[in-house]
Design a protein around this motif. Structure first.
Motif, PDB file in Angstrom:
ATOM      1  N   VAL A 107      14.434  -9.961   0.801  1.00  0.00           N
ATOM      2  CA  VAL A 107      14.893  -8.765   0.071  1.00  0.00           C
ATOM      3  C   VAL A 107      13.717  -8.004  -0.524  1.00  0.00           C
ATOM      4  O   VAL A 107      13.699  -6.768  -0.539  1.00  0.00           O
ATOM      5  CB  VAL A 107      15.889  -9.173  -1.030  1.00  0.00           C
ATOM      6  CG1 VAL A 107      16.213  -7.992  -1.942  1.00  0.00           C
ATOM      7  CG2 VAL A 107      17.162  -9.738  -0.407  1.00  0.00           C
ATOM      8  N   PHE A 108      12.728  -8.729  -0.988  1.00  0.00           N
ATOM      9  CA  PHE A 108      11.577  -8.098  -1.643  1.00  0.00           C
ATOM     10  C   PHE A 108      10.532  -7.728  -0.584  1.00  0.00           C
ATOM     11  O   PHE A 108       9.502  -8.389  -0.436  1.00  0.00           O
ATOM     12  CB  PHE A 108      11.008  -9.029  -2.711  1.00  0.00           C
ATOM     13  CG  PHE A 108      12.052  -9.480  -3.717  1.00  0.00           C
ATOM     14  CD1 PHE A 108      12.709  -8.559  -4.503  1.00  0.00           C
ATOM     15  CD2 PHE A 108      12.363 -10.826  -3.853  1.00  0.00           C
ATOM     16  CE1 PHE A 108      13.666  -8.959  -5.434  1.00  0.00           C
ATOM     17  CE2 PHE A 108      13.304 -11.250  -4.779  1.00  0.00           C
ATOM     18  CZ  PHE A 108      13.967 -10.312  -5.565  1.00  0.00           C
ATOM     19  N   ASP A 109      10.820  -6.652   0.131  1.00  0.00           N
ATOM     20  CA  ASP A 109      10.014  -6.268   1.278  1.00  0.00           C
ATOM     21  C   ASP A 109       9.055  -5.131   0.916  1.00  0.00           C
ATOM     22  O   ASP A 109       8.673  -4.974  -0.248  1.00  0.00           O
ATOM     23  CB  ASP A 109      10.928  -5.889   2.442  1.00  0.00           C
ATOM     24  CG  ASP A 109      11.952  -4.815   2.051  1.00  0.00           C
ATOM     25  OD1 ASP A 109      11.735  -4.106   1.044  1.00  0.00           O
ATOM     26  OD2 ASP A 109      12.970  -4.692   2.753  1.00  0.00           O
ATOM     27  N   ASN A 110       8.683  -4.317   1.894  1.00  0.00           N
ATOM     28  CA  ASN A 110       7.659  -3.294   1.640  1.00  0.00           C
ATOM     29  C   ASN A 110       8.215  -1.994   1.071  1.00  0.00           C
ATOM     30  O   ASN A 110       7.507  -0.994   1.025  1.00  0.00           O
ATOM     31  CB  ASN A 110       6.877  -3.010   2.931  1.00  0.00           C
ATOM     32  CG  ASN A 110       7.760  -2.470   4.053  1.00  0.00           C
ATOM     33  OD1 ASN A 110       8.946  -2.217   3.869  1.00  0.00           O
ATOM     34  ND2 ASN A 110       7.164  -2.316   5.236  1.00  0.00           N
ATOM     35  N   ARG A 111       9.470  -2.005   0.620  1.00  0.00           N
ATOM     36  CA  ARG A 111      10.037  -0.810  -0.004  1.00  0.00           C
ATOM     37  C   ARG A 111       9.492  -0.559  -1.398  1.00  0.00           C
ATOM     38  O   ARG A 111       9.641   0.544  -1.939  1.00  0.00           O
ATOM     39  CB  ARG A 111      11.564  -0.926  -0.089  1.00  0.00           C
ATOM     40  CG  ARG A 111      12.282  -0.867   1.234  1.00  0.00           C
ATOM     41  CD  ARG A 111      13.762  -1.156   1.057  1.00  0.00           C
ATOM     42  NE  ARG A 111      13.993  -2.551   0.676  1.00  0.00           N
ATOM     43  CZ  ARG A 111      15.196  -3.032   0.353  1.00  0.00           C
ATOM     44  NH1 ARG A 111      16.251  -2.228   0.337  1.00  0.00           N
ATOM     45  NH2 ARG A 111      15.336  -4.311   0.049  1.00  0.00           N
ATOM     46  N   ALA A 112       8.894  -1.572  -2.014  1.00  0.00           N
ATOM     47  CA  ALA A 112       8.496  -1.445  -3.417  1.00  0.00           C
ATOM     48  C   ALA A 112       7.307  -2.343  -3.709  1.00  0.00           C
ATOM     49  O   ALA A 112       6.885  -3.156  -2.878  1.00  0.00           O
ATOM     50  CB  ALA A 112       9.670  -1.816  -4.337  1.00  0.00           C
ATOM     51  N   VAL A 113       6.766  -2.183  -4.910  1.00  0.00           N
ATOM     52  CA  VAL A 113       5.809  -3.129  -5.476  1.00  0.00           C
ATOM     53  C   VAL A 113       6.613  -4.020  -6.420  1.00  0.00           C
ATOM     54  O   VAL A 113       7.343  -3.520  -7.295  1.00  0.00           O
ATOM     55  CB  VAL A 113       4.684  -2.403  -6.231  1.00  0.00           C
ATOM     56  CG1 VAL A 113       3.710  -3.406  -6.845  1.00  0.00           C
ATOM     57  CG2 VAL A 113       3.954  -1.450  -5.299  1.00  0.00           C
ATOM     58  N   TRP A 114       6.480  -5.328  -6.248  1.00  0.00           N
ATOM     59  CA  TRP A 114       7.390  -6.263  -6.898  1.00  0.00           C
ATOM     60  C   TRP A 114       6.700  -7.062  -7.992  1.00  0.00           C
ATOM     61  O   TRP A 114       5.564  -7.521  -7.823  1.00  0.00           O
ATOM     62  CB  TRP A 114       7.978  -7.222  -5.865  1.00  0.00           C
ATOM     63  CG  TRP A 114       8.648  -6.538  -4.732  1.00  0.00           C
ATOM     64  CD1 TRP A 114       8.162  -6.333  -3.474  1.00  0.00           C
ATOM     65  CD2 TRP A 114       9.945  -5.927  -4.749  1.00  0.00           C
ATOM     66  NE1 TRP A 114       9.069  -5.645  -2.707  1.00  0.00           N
ATOM     67  CE2 TRP A 114      10.170  -5.379  -3.463  1.00  0.00           C
ATOM     68  CE3 TRP A 114      10.934  -5.798  -5.726  1.00  0.00           C
ATOM     69  CZ2 TRP A 114      11.343  -4.721  -3.138  1.00  0.00           C
ATOM     70  CZ3 TRP A 114      12.108  -5.135  -5.398  1.00  0.00           C
ATOM     71  CH2 TRP A 114      12.299  -4.610  -4.116  1.00  0.00           C
ATOM     72  N   PRO A 119       0.823  -1.218   0.000  1.00  0.00           N
ATOM     73  CA  PRO A 119       0.000   0.000   0.000  1.00  0.00           C
ATOM     74  C   PRO A 119       0.854   1.264   0.000  1.00  0.00           C
ATOM     75  O   PRO A 119       1.964   1.290   0.530  1.00  0.00           O
ATOM     76  CB  PRO A 119      -0.804  -0.128   1.303  1.00  0.00           C
ATOM     77  CG  PRO A 119      -0.780  -1.573   1.642  1.00  0.00           C
ATOM     78  CD  PRO A 119       0.529  -2.091   1.151  1.00  0.00           C
ATOM     79  N   GLY A 120       0.297   2.313  -0.595  1.00  0.00           N
ATOM     80  CA  GLY A 120       0.992   3.591  -0.631  1.00  0.00           C
ATOM     81  C   GLY A 120       1.806   3.756  -1.899  1.00  0.00           C
ATOM     82  O   GLY A 120       1.827   2.882  -2.775  1.00  0.00           O
ATOM     83  N   VAL A 121       2.480   4.895  -1.993  1.00  0.00           N
ATOM     84  CA  VAL A 121       3.299   5.193  -3.168  1.00  0.00           C
ATOM     85  C   VAL A 121       4.639   4.483  -3.018  1.00  0.00           C
ATOM     86  O   VAL A 121       5.410   4.776  -2.101  1.00  0.00           O
ATOM     87  CB  VAL A 121       3.498   6.713  -3.327  1.00  0.00           C
ATOM     88  CG1 VAL A 121       4.380   7.001  -4.524  1.00  0.00           C
ATOM     89  CG2 VAL A 121       2.157   7.407  -3.463  1.00  0.00           C
ATOM     90  N   ARG A 122       4.907   3.538  -3.888  1.00  0.00           N
ATOM     91  CA  ARG A 122       6.146   2.771  -3.862  1.00  0.00           C
ATOM     92  C   ARG A 122       6.661   2.625  -5.287  1.00  0.00           C
ATOM     93  O   ARG A 122       5.879   2.583  -6.239  1.00  0.00           O
ATOM     94  CB  ARG A 122       5.921   1.371  -3.284  1.00  0.00           C
ATOM     95  CG  ARG A 122       5.421   1.324  -1.862  1.00  0.00           C
ATOM     96  CD  ARG A 122       6.523   1.666  -0.866  1.00  0.00           C
ATOM     97  NE  ARG A 122       6.138   1.385   0.508  1.00  0.00           N
ATOM     98  CZ  ARG A 122       5.399   2.168   1.267  1.00  0.00           C
ATOM     99  NH1 ARG A 122       4.931   3.314   0.763  1.00  0.00           N
ATOM    100  NH2 ARG A 122       5.106   1.848   2.513  1.00  0.00           N
TER     101      ARG A 122
END
Length: 246
Positions: free
Chosen positions: A77-84, A46-49
């Motif tokens: 590694v594929f955490d909540n920093r981005a949309v993957w 959620p949110g702008v990523r």
């Protein structure tokens, strides 16, 4: 194909899917080749990523790429920093045969304009349902390379991630110093191909992505002559550095 050749591919696919589900990914099968699924993994935060796409396994004789993705999923590694958006094994039939090409002898990474193989149209059909990406990373190996190198396609001159990736990888893996790599001018392990993509007859995945889905695309190449674990580690370092910088 004999079952004994397919078994390792099924096992790897099952490990990737299980790890992805445990990490909160949606697992989607967008095609099937010789009974082997073509798998896409998505994870929306959620949110702008930033939206980041990572692919691997388009050449069946480059196993470090898919294994690197599996390790990164497991490591969080594929955490909540981005949309993957992950495509961890684009050529399962090639992996089963340990060949660059698919079962019909086609190099999938030259087919993203002519669409003659079954795998690439299935992949493109999936991509067309995704949003544009802020960054794409295509993981590869190179049997002829003397060290790690990468391609950067950055037509809008966005802040480059190439040098940070090279500097990070260089701490544990040699960088290819050649002024000419794969027939292209290189400097410090970085190739920046120019020209109009539409003048090229054969498109790799990265050109298709640049034209249709992103303004910043990287192809990462680790030398196949190194031990497998070192190749996996080099790809991981490059990907994780790019993610952190973005």
């Amino acid at each position: 194909m004999p079952p004994d050749l397919l078994s390792p591919v099924f096992n790897l696919t099952a490990k990737i899917e299980a790890a992805a589900r445990a990490a909160g990914f949606r697992v989607e099968r967008f095609g099937e080749i010789e009974g082997c699924p073509l798998v896409a993994l998505t994870k929306r935060t959620p949110g702008v990523r930033p939206r980041i796409y990572v692919s691997a396994g388009i050449h069946g004789d480059e196993p470090a790429s898919s294994l690197a993705i599996l390790e990164m999923i497991t490591a969080g590694v594929f955490d909540n920093r981005a949309v993957w958006f992950l495509c961890p094994l684009l050529n399962p039939a090639g992996l089963a045969r340990r060949t660059r090409e698919n079962a019909s002898g086609a190099d999938l990474n030259r087919d993203y304009r002519n669409l003659r193989s079954p795998e690439v149209p299935a992949h493109i059909a999936w991509l067309r349902h995704q949003p544009n990406f802020d960054l794409t990373l295509a993981l590869h190996e190179d049997w002829e390379a003397t060290g790690f190198y990468l391609y950067e396609q950055n037509p809008r001159q966005r802040p480059s991630l190439a040098v940070p990736m090279i500097e990070a990888v260089a701490r544990s893996c040699p960088i290819d110093p050649s002024p000419l790599i794969d027939g292209r001018e290189a400097k410090g392990g970085i190739i920046r191909p120019g020209g109009d993509p539409f003048e090229k007859e054969l498109w790799p995945e990265s050109i298709y992505l640049r034209v249709n889905h992103t303004t910043l695309a990287y192809t990462l190449e680790t030398p196949s002559g190194l031990p497998l674990e070192q190749r996996i580690a080099a790809l991981r370092i490059a990907v994780e550095t790019a993610i952190g910088r973005l």
